[in-house]
Motif scaffolding. Structure first.
Motif, PDB file in Angstrom:
ATOM      1  N   HIS A  74       0.833  -1.213   0.000  1.00  0.00           N
ATOM      2  CA  HIS A  74       0.000   0.000   0.000  1.00  0.00           C
ATOM      3  C   HIS A  74       0.869   1.266   0.000  1.00  0.00           C
ATOM      4  O   HIS A  74       0.530   2.258  -0.646  1.00  0.00           O
ATOM      5  CB  HIS A  74      -0.936   0.011   1.216  1.00  0.00           C
ATOM      6  N   THR A 173     -13.361   5.205   8.318  1.00  0.00           N
ATOM      7  CA  THR A 173     -14.269   5.618   7.244  1.00  0.00           C
ATOM      8  C   THR A 173     -15.460   6.430   7.750  1.00  0.00           C
ATOM      9  O   THR A 173     -15.838   7.430   7.144  1.00  0.00           O
ATOM     10  CB  THR A 173     -14.793   4.398   6.448  1.00  0.00           C
ATOM     11  N   SER A 179     -11.213   7.651   2.944  1.00  0.00           N
ATOM     12  CA  SER A 179     -11.772   6.774   1.912  1.00  0.00           C
ATOM     13  C   SER A 179     -11.486   5.324   2.281  1.00  0.00           C
ATOM     14  O   SER A 179     -10.612   5.048   3.115  1.00  0.00           O
ATOM     15  CB  SER A 179     -11.139   7.079   0.552  1.00  0.00           C
ATOM     16  N   ILE A 181     -10.054   2.867   0.528  1.00  0.00           N
ATOM     17  CA  ILE A 181      -8.723   2.369   0.155  1.00  0.00           C
ATOM     18  C   ILE A 181      -7.640   2.970   1.049  1.00  0.00           C
ATOM     19  O   ILE A 181      -6.694   2.301   1.450  1.00  0.00           O
ATOM     20  CB  ILE A 181      -8.417   2.617  -1.350  1.00  0.00           C
ATOM     21  N   LYS A 182      -7.797   4.256   1.422  1.00  0.00           N
ATOM     22  CA  LYS A 182      -6.820   4.884   2.316  1.00  0.00           C
ATOM     23  C   LYS A 182      -6.922   4.266   3.714  1.00  0.00           C
ATOM     24  O   LYS A 182      -5.909   4.061   4.389  1.00  0.00           O
ATOM     25  CB  LYS A 182      -7.059   6.392   2.377  1.00  0.00           C
ATOM     26  N   ILE A 184      -7.764   1.208   4.385  1.00  0.00           N
ATOM     27  CA  ILE A 184      -7.128  -0.112   4.298  1.00  0.00           C
ATOM     28  C   ILE A 184      -5.618   0.019   4.496  1.00  0.00           C
ATOM     29  O   ILE A 184      -4.995  -0.748   5.233  1.00  0.00           O
ATOM     30  CB  ILE A 184      -7.454  -0.790   2.946  1.00  0.00           C
ATOM     31  N   ALA A 242      -6.481  -4.887  -4.210  1.00  0.00           N
ATOM     32  CA  ALA A 242      -7.335  -3.879  -3.561  1.00  0.00           C
ATOM     33  C   ALA A 242      -7.371  -2.566  -4.334  1.00  0.00           C
ATOM     34  O   ALA A 242      -8.401  -1.893  -4.397  1.00  0.00           O
ATOM     35  CB  ALA A 242      -6.868  -3.628  -2.128  1.00  0.00           C
ATOM     36  N   HIS A 243      -6.241  -2.207  -4.938  1.00  0.00           N
ATOM     37  CA  HIS A 243      -6.156  -0.933  -5.667  1.00  0.00           C
ATOM     38  C   HIS A 243      -6.843  -1.001  -7.027  1.00  0.00           C
ATOM     39  O   HIS A 243      -6.990   0.013  -7.704  1.00  0.00           O
ATOM     40  CB  HIS A 243      -4.695  -0.513  -5.811  1.00  0.00           C
ATOM     41  N   LYS A 244      -7.273  -2.185  -7.435  1.00  0.00           N
ATOM     42  CA  LYS A 244      -7.940  -2.350  -8.733  1.00  0.00           C
ATOM     43  C   LYS A 244      -9.451  -2.510  -8.600  1.00  0.00           C
ATOM     44  O   LYS A 244     -10.179  -2.464  -9.588  1.00  0.00           O
ATOM     45  CB  LYS A 244      -7.348  -3.570  -9.467  1.00  0.00           C
ATOM     46  N   GLU A 247     -14.620   0.895  -4.846  1.00  0.00           N
ATOM     47  CA  GLU A 247     -14.923   1.073  -3.420  1.00  0.00           C
ATOM     48  C   GLU A 247     -16.131   0.240  -2.964  1.00  0.00           C
ATOM     49  O   GLU A 247     -16.098  -0.429  -1.940  1.00  0.00           O
ATOM     50  CB  GLU A 247     -15.187   2.565  -3.163  1.00  0.00           C
ATOM     51  N   LEU A 250     -15.338  -3.465  -2.668  1.00  0.00           N
ATOM     52  CA  LEU A 250     -14.499  -3.728  -1.489  1.00  0.00           C
ATOM     53  C   LEU A 250     -15.355  -3.813  -0.228  1.00  0.00           C
ATOM     54  O   LEU A 250     -15.174  -4.705   0.599  1.00  0.00           O
ATOM     55  CB  LEU A 250     -13.461  -2.609  -1.317  1.00  0.00           C
TER      56      LEU A 250
END
Length: 270
Positions: A74, A173, A179, A181-182, A184, A242-244, A247, A250
């Motif tokens: 990450h 969150t 966000s 992803i951030k 995570i 996860a980055h693909k 939101e 996930l």
């Protein structure tokens, strides 16, 4: 105590599944490592109370390298997650030590019920709010709030052997407004540190008491080595995926996985 082939296959599967979930969802994988280890140790004929303490302690030890692997991936994409992750994590270590010591004196059934109820709340919340966009911050990300959240989540980590990521994710969150992803990424860093405090507690509280072979306190070295061998590389891969993912997806995956584990721990599912 004989370690069977089925036992080792079970440990490998735990490492693969928990490692991938850790990197993908920023949760450390403890919510999978704890119950699955518990079921495996019961299968070996271990006393349920001892099986639970070994599962909790060993899970935290495994989370340290597993979450670190996900956090590293990450950090290659997001450079603004290191500072909040470390700040929360330092307070989390303190909470982790406290939680680990509390767990060694609480009955197993109470731990399972606490664990199951908290997970059920997290699961329902994620599934209900999957379509909701990122919320605005409700409280400031200052040192007082960081200390309170870090210590409280740290206590849940040590108490339940889960790294605390599933609870921190909800707070990041919904309260701090980060966000998904951030959150995570921050959570991965946090649980890498917090798990250290809990691990130390389980080594101390189980020293000279735990009769399970090849153990350091309540940490099973056999379980640790086999699971970590697979969870560490899979966490890196999970973080990449996860980055693909969008939101919403996930949140749905996170909610469904946690829902299943909560119902299992509460005895609703076989």
């Amino acid at each position: 105590m004989m370690f069977t082939l089925e036992y080792f296959i079970g440990l490998i599967l735990i490492g693969v599944v928990a490692g991938f979930a850790s990197g993908l969802l920023g949760v450390g994988g403890g919510f999978l490592i704890v119950p699955f280890q518990y079921f495996l140790l019961e299968y070996l004929g271990l006393n349920p109370s001892l099986a639970m303490l070994i599962s909790l302690g060993t899970s935290l030890a495994i989370i340290i390298p597993t979450a670190s692997s996900g956090a590293y991936r990450h950090l290659k994409v997001m450079d603004d997650i290191l500072e909040p992750g470390i700040k929360l994590g330092l307070f989390g270590i303190v909470g982790g030590v406290i939680g680990g010591l509390i767990a060694s004196i609480l009955p197993t059934q109470i731990l399972k019920i606490i664990f199951g109820c908290l997970l059920l709340f997290v699961a329902i919340r994620n599934l209900v709010l999957a379509n909701k966009k990122d919320s605005k911050a409700r409280i400031q990300f200052n040192i007082i709030n960081i200390a309170v959240i870090g210590i409280l989540v740290g206590i849940s980590s040590g108490l339940l052997g889960i790294g605390g990521g599933i609870f921190l994710m909800v707070l990041l969150t919904s309260i701090f407004g980060f966000s998904m992803i951030k959150s995570i990424g921050i959570s991965s860093i946090f649980i890498s540190l917090t798990a250290i405090g809990g691990t130390v507690s389980y080594i101390i509280s189980g020293w000279g008491i735990n009769p399970f072979p090849f153990s350091l306190g309540y940490i099973s070295l056999v379980n640790f080595i086999v699971i970590a061998m697979f969870s560490v590389p899979l966490a890196y891969y999970g973080a990449k995926i996860a980055h693909k993912l969008p939101e919403k997806r996930l949140k749905q995956v996170f909610g469904l996985v946690v829902l299943y584990i909560s119902l299992k721990m509460l005895g609703i599912l076989p």
